[in-house]
Design an enzyme around this catalytic site. Sequence first.
Site, PDB file in Angstrom:
ATOM      1  N   GLY A  18      11.750  -1.572   1.845  1.00 39.98           N
ATOM      2  CA  GLY A  18      10.681  -2.110   2.673  1.00 39.98           C
ATOM      3  C   GLY A  18       9.919  -3.141   1.857  1.00 39.98           C
ATOM      4  CG  MET A  20       5.888  -5.979  -3.130  1.00 40.16           C
ATOM      5  SD  MET A  20       5.113  -7.228  -4.162  1.00 40.16           S
ATOM      6  CE  MET A  20       4.014  -6.230  -5.177  1.00 40.16           C
ATOM      7  CG  PHE A  21       1.237  -3.215  -1.697  1.00 41.26           C
ATOM      8  CD1 PHE A  21       0.709  -2.803  -2.911  1.00 41.26           C
ATOM      9  CD2 PHE A  21       1.365  -4.580  -1.457  1.00 41.26           C
ATOM     10  CE1 PHE A  21       0.313  -3.723  -3.865  1.00 41.26           C
ATOM     11  CE2 PHE A  21       0.977  -5.506  -2.403  1.00 41.26           C
ATOM     12  CZ  PHE A  21       0.446  -5.081  -3.614  1.00 41.26           C
ATOM     13  N   GLY A  23       5.269   2.062  -0.176  1.00 36.27           N
ATOM     14  CA  GLY A  23       5.469   3.435  -0.648  1.00 36.27           C
ATOM     15  C   GLY A  23       6.886   3.745  -1.081  1.00 36.27           C
ATOM     16  CB  THR A  25       7.402   3.271  -6.458  1.00 38.56           C
ATOM     17  OG1 THR A  25       8.017   1.979  -6.582  1.00 38.56           O
ATOM     18  CG2 THR A  25       7.417   3.949  -7.813  1.00 38.56           C
ATOM     19  CD  GLU A  91       9.869  -2.777  -8.379  1.00 34.99           C
ATOM     20  OE1 GLU A  91      10.306  -3.697  -7.652  1.00 34.99           O
ATOM     21  OE2 GLU A  91       8.769  -2.232  -8.190  1.00 34.99           O
ATOM     22  CB  CYS A 147      -0.679  -5.869   8.752  1.00 38.05           C
ATOM     23  SG  CYS A 147      -1.185  -7.607   8.755  1.00 38.05           S
ATOM     24  CB  CYS A 150      -3.905  -7.220  12.413  1.00 30.96           C
ATOM     25  SG  CYS A 150      -2.166  -6.734  12.372  1.00 30.96           S
TER      26      CYS A 150
HETATM   27  P1  ADP Z   1       6.051   0.081  -3.281  1.00 30.31           P
HETATM   28  O1  ADP Z   1       6.899   0.718  -4.347  1.00 30.31           O
HETATM   29  O2  ADP Z   1       6.723   0.034  -1.930  1.00 30.31           O
HETATM   30  O3  ADP Z   1       5.502  -1.274  -3.681  1.00 30.31           O
HETATM   31  P2  ADP Z   1       4.139   2.098  -4.027  1.00 30.31           P
HETATM   32  O4  ADP Z   1       4.798   3.430  -3.786  1.00 30.31           O
HETATM   33  O5  ADP Z   1       4.100   1.608  -5.442  1.00 30.31           O
HETATM   34  O6  ADP Z   1       4.774   1.006  -3.046  1.00 30.31           O
HETATM   35  O7  ADP Z   1       2.634   2.127  -3.541  1.00 30.31           O
HETATM   36  C1  ADP Z   1       2.230   2.587  -2.276  1.00 30.31           C
HETATM   37  C2  ADP Z   1       0.710   2.646  -2.328  1.00 30.31           C
HETATM   38  O8  ADP Z   1       0.171   1.333  -2.310  1.00 30.31           O
HETATM   39  C3  ADP Z   1       0.030   3.319  -1.160  1.00 30.31           C
HETATM   40  O9  ADP Z   1       0.039   4.721  -1.249  1.00 30.31           O
HETATM   41  C4  ADP Z   1      -1.393   2.783  -1.307  1.00 30.31           C
HETATM   42  O10 ADP Z   1      -2.101   3.542  -2.263  1.00 30.31           O
HETATM   43  C5  ADP Z   1      -1.174   1.397  -1.904  1.00 30.31           C
HETATM   44  N1  ADP Z   1      -1.393   0.270  -0.996  1.00 30.31           N
HETATM   45  C6  ADP Z   1      -1.965  -0.912  -1.343  1.00 30.31           C
HETATM   46  N2  ADP Z   1      -1.979  -1.779  -0.311  1.00 30.31           N
HETATM   47  C7  ADP Z   1      -1.398  -1.138   0.736  1.00 30.31           C
HETATM   48  C8  ADP Z   1      -1.106  -1.508   2.099  1.00 30.31           C
HETATM   49  N3  ADP Z   1      -1.421  -2.702   2.575  1.00 30.31           N
HETATM   50  N4  ADP Z   1      -0.489  -0.610   2.891  1.00 30.31           N
HETATM   51  C9  ADP Z   1      -0.167   0.609   2.403  1.00 30.31           C
HETATM   52  N5  ADP Z   1      -0.411   1.012   1.141  1.00 30.31           N
HETATM   53  C10 ADP Z   1      -1.020   0.159   0.301  1.00 30.31           C
HETATM   54 MG    MG Z   2       7.599   0.067  -6.135  1.00 32.86          MG
END
Ligand code: ADP
Ligand code: MG
Length: 206
Positions: A18, A20-21, A23, A25, A91, A147, A150
């Site tokens: 998915g 970034m951010f 979840g 990881t 990653e 998002c 929004c």
């Molecule tokens: P990924 O590996 O997909 O980048 P992570 O597992 O590292 O994601 O991080 C997910 C965390 O990021 C969420 O639990 C939340 O604390 C934080 N976060 C920051 N911005 C957002 C967002 N816009 N939507 C959801 N979570 C977010």
């Molecule tokens: Mg990650």
Amino acid sequence: MMPRAFPVGTGWIEVVTGCMFSGKTEELIRRLNRATYATQRVCVFKPSIDVRYAEAEVVSHSAHRFVSRAVDHAADILKHVGNAQVVGVDEAQFFGADLVEVAEQLANEGRRVVVAGLDQDYKGQPFGPVPNLMAVAEYVTKTLAVCMVCGAPANRTQRLVRRERQVLIGAQETYEARCRLHWNPEPFEPQQQRLPLPNLPLTSTH
Ligand code: ADP
Ligand code: MG
């Protein structure tokens, strides 16, 4: 002969992907922790390019962490995997196309391979080996963020700084999650007005 209730000796590939951010990881760490509780031998890898939070750990934006080994190339995973039953990769988009063969080999050897990575780059294009991994995986999980404009489910990564190169390591200061309506492949855009959350037409179950 009766079929076995559980596929003994069979490996498989799981992809968690998915924007970034979203979840990825966190979900990878959740799956690996559960394997550890079951006393399975777990080994985790990430590309050495990603040292945002720690060199020897996989760390989520929410500070969940799991000890990992940073490697330069996907083939290095085969050198270090030892007798691990569960192999995690975070990653994955930063590895080369050969990550697909590496994951296939590990799964063919009977291991559970859990791969997390971005499906799209900041331009919305398929990112590195992840799309091909999705094709060969037994399980694919798409994670969604929220998002930042929004509040709708977000599956795109908005780059906030004007740099043309595909790989630009960063977190909140460099990227944010956006839905398809508010995502723009151009790296920089003027500050958009953020809608008040109660007005959201939320329809997703995620
Ligand atoms: P990924 O590996 O997909 O980048 P992570 O597992 O590292 O994601 O991080 C997910 C965390 O990021 C969420 O639990 C939340 O604390 C934080 N976060 C920051 N911005 C957002 C967002 N816009 N939507 C959801 N979570 C977010
Ligand atoms: Mg990650």
